[in-house]
Design an enzyme around this catalytic site. Structure first.
Site, PDB file in Angstrom:
ATOM      1  N   SER A 114      35.527  33.133  45.248  1.00  0.00           N
ATOM      2  CA  SER A 114      35.742  34.448  45.841  1.00  0.00           C
ATOM      3  C   SER A 114      37.121  34.632  46.431  1.00  0.00           C
ATOM      4  O   SER A 114      37.682  35.718  46.406  1.00  0.00           O
ATOM      5  CB  SER A 114      34.700  34.700  46.945  1.00  0.00           C
ATOM      6  OG  SER A 114      34.837  33.726  47.960  1.00  0.00           O
ATOM      7  N   CYS A 115      37.709  33.578  46.982  1.00  0.00           N
ATOM      8  CA  CYS A 115      38.919  33.785  47.763  1.00  0.00           C
ATOM      9  C   CYS A 115      40.179  33.298  47.099  1.00  0.00           C
ATOM     10  O   CYS A 115      41.272  33.577  47.568  1.00  0.00           O
ATOM     11  CB  CYS A 115      38.794  33.105  49.125  1.00  0.00           C
ATOM     12  SG  CYS A 115      38.947  31.311  49.048  1.00  0.00           S
TER      13      CYS A 115
END
Length: 283
Positions: A114-115
């Site tokens: 996600s990051c």
């Protein structure tokens, strides 16, 4: 090699009625990237194009810039206690004479789907000097109507998304809207690394005159990857972050967000987007 999709039991509720059925899910497995045999990073990814992912990651980090910088990319055998190969550990062996970066805790990072890159010591540590400093001078111009058509073209090329609904995509296009490459992954940063890695392996870096389109938002790390690969235009169907805009302005990257049909926000490098005359006259 791990599979791109897996089947799982699910209780499906539709119209107030429940039933049990199998469902197709996108696979997510860890990939450890080693550099000259030493652990460098771990990312959660969709199996496939692992060598390109590793090469793209190293290009984004400024470690390599061309295919000749790499002697070999291999899966590591004996990755488990019983000695079996999980195909989840990749070693990149640099060619003779290519400087090996200092692999410290600052660089030994864990990345999630996600990051993107996390755990950097400081913003300065993330702003890796690009090997292709001529980005601001790239003369490419992209008609707004061409840009508007790209999300539908990217979506049509997402084969695994049709079966799972759970993948991000990155598409590389020409200024005329021709789809040059597309990759899918649970992490949008992994999809971009696969695009960049495949281009590096084919000797096509820098990707001058190209447009990179990503599903979802445009984060700082995606803007960084575009800059490091020499891509002059980055577009996203969702919002950019403030740091992504700052980097785009600093590096000469054209950054477009909220690209949905004919609508878009141009956050940096608007001179590269050829707008209809009526729109261009409206401030």
């Amino acid at each position: 090699m791990g599979r791109v999709t897996e089947r799982r039991r699910v209780v499906r509720v539709r119209g107030g009625r429940a039933g049990v059925r199998p469902d197709t899910l996108v696979a997510e497995e860890p990939l450890e990237i080693r550099l000259n045999g030493k652990p460098l990073a771990i990312t959660m990814r969709t199996p496939g194009d692992d060598f390109a992912l590793a090469a793209g990651f190293l290009a984004s980090e400024g470690v390599i810039a061309r295919a000749s910088d790499v002697q070999a990319v291999t899966y590591c055998e004996g990755a488990t206690e019983d000695g079996s190969n999980t195909y989840n550990v990749v070693n990149v062996q640099l060619a003779a004479g290519v400087p090996v970066p200092d692999i410290t805790l600052e660089r030994n990072v864990y990345t999630t789907s996600s990051c993107g890159l996390c755990g950097k010591a400081s913003l300065d540590a993330v702003r890796t000097a690009t090997r292709f400093p001529g980005l601001a001078a790239d003369p490419v111009r992209v008609p707004a109507r061409v840009l508007s058509a790209l999300p539908d073209r990217l979506r049509a090329a997402q084969k695994v998304f049709d079966r799972t609904g759970g993948l991000h995509a990155a598409g590389l296009f020409s200024a005329e809207g021709e789809l040059l490459d597309v990759r899918e992954d649970v992490g949008r940063h992994n999809a971009v690394d696969k695009i960049v890695g495949r281009a590096l392996q084919a000797g096509r870096l820098p990707l001058a005159g190209a447009v990179l389109l990503v599903s979802g938002r445009a984060s700082f790390e995606l803007a960084q990857k575009a800059v490091m690969a020499g891509i002059p235009v980055l577009a996203a169907v969702s919002a950019p972050s403030s740091l992504a805009v700052d980097l785009a302005l600093e590096a000469g990257l054209t950054l477009v967000g909220f690209l949905r049909g004919p609508d878009m926000n141009i956050y940096a490098g608007e001179e590269r987007i050829l707008l209809p005359s009526a729109d261009a006259a409206t401030a």
